[in-house]
Design an enzyme around this catalytic site. Sequence first.
Site, PDB file in Angstrom:
ATOM      1  N   HIS A 146       1.951   5.196   2.589  1.00  0.00           N
ATOM      2  CA  HIS A 146       3.036   4.638   2.664  1.00  0.00           C
ATOM      3  C   HIS A 146       4.074   5.140   1.529  1.00  0.00           C
ATOM      4  O   HIS A 146       5.017   5.724   1.576  1.00  0.00           O
ATOM      5  CB  HIS A 146       3.147   3.144   3.041  1.00  0.00           C
ATOM      6  CG  HIS A 146       4.587   2.810   3.001  1.00  0.00           C
ATOM      7  ND1 HIS A 146       5.285   2.414   4.478  1.00  0.00           N
ATOM      8  CD2 HIS A 146       5.553   2.166   2.123  1.00  0.00           C
ATOM      9  CE1 HIS A 146       6.459   1.758   4.025  1.00  0.00           C
ATOM     10  NE2 HIS A 146       6.661   1.593   2.907  1.00  0.00           N
ATOM     11  N   GLU A 147       3.374   4.601   0.389  1.00  0.00           N
ATOM     12  CA  GLU A 147       4.236   4.883  -0.930  1.00  0.00           C
ATOM     13  C   GLU A 147       4.246   6.469  -1.084  1.00  0.00           C
ATOM     14  O   GLU A 147       5.247   7.189  -1.727  1.00  0.00           O
ATOM     15  CB  GLU A 147       3.625   4.195  -2.065  1.00  0.00           C
ATOM     16  CG  GLU A 147       3.633   2.726  -2.055  1.00  0.00           C
ATOM     17  CD  GLU A 147       5.026   2.060  -1.563  1.00  0.00           C
ATOM     18  OE1 GLU A 147       6.107   2.735  -2.051  1.00  0.00           O
ATOM     19  OE2 GLU A 147       4.921   1.105  -1.110  1.00  0.00           O
ATOM     20  N   HIS A 197       7.111   7.912   0.428  1.00  0.00           N
ATOM     21  CA  HIS A 197       8.356   7.757  -0.251  1.00  0.00           C
ATOM     22  C   HIS A 197       8.449   8.866  -1.551  1.00  0.00           C
ATOM     23  O   HIS A 197       9.355   9.502  -1.683  1.00  0.00           O
ATOM     24  CB  HIS A 197       8.674   6.520  -0.866  1.00  0.00           C
ATOM     25  CG  HIS A 197       8.743   5.383   0.321  1.00  0.00           C
ATOM     26  ND1 HIS A 197       9.624   5.203   1.211  1.00  0.00           N
ATOM     27  CD2 HIS A 197       8.106   4.107   0.272  1.00  0.00           C
ATOM     28  CE1 HIS A 197       9.660   4.250   1.835  1.00  0.00           C
ATOM     29  NE2 HIS A 197       8.530   3.443   1.343  1.00  0.00           N
TER      30      HIS A 197
END
Length: 176
Positions: free
Chosen positions: A24-25, A28
């Site tokens: 997920h990170e 980003h």
Amino acid sequence: AGVLEFLSYLVPFIVLISVVVIFHELGHYWVGRLFGTDIDAFSIGFGPRLFGWRDKLGTHWKVCLLPLGGYVKFRGDANSASMPDAAEVARLRAQMEAEGVDPRRIFALKPIYQRFLVVLAGPIANFVLAMAVFIGFFSIVGEDYYPVRVNRVVDGTPAQAAGLRAGDEIVAIDGW
């Protein structure tokens, strides 16, 4: 046995949640980098830092004590929730302009569509991870085959007229 049983559930949960958080990170992070955004920190977990390093682009990569989340802190953010620090953004903008560096490297100064895509990239990375896991799993494990058998045929039904009998196995319907 109670503690060992608890740990036998806790450890896999922490590993699984950490993998999901990392992807997920990274979503980003990668899209932020794609748009030329400076990134101060990439953290897996919260709380005290266990270990970390700084890469050649200046990002502080770290693993923290509480492995139940993570964050990417962009240059000019006030906190790990990417809340812009107005005073810090103004100071960074002036400093970068004085140094001849494009101030649009600050996340808060990016065009709205780029900020939107950076924010959206985390959930999309989770979706891609889920698809990869399921595709990989079903490629290796395959699919169970459960034969469809006729249990009984009621008199006067289309099944009886078609010649079906109890115990017949349905292997295709209209060529499928």
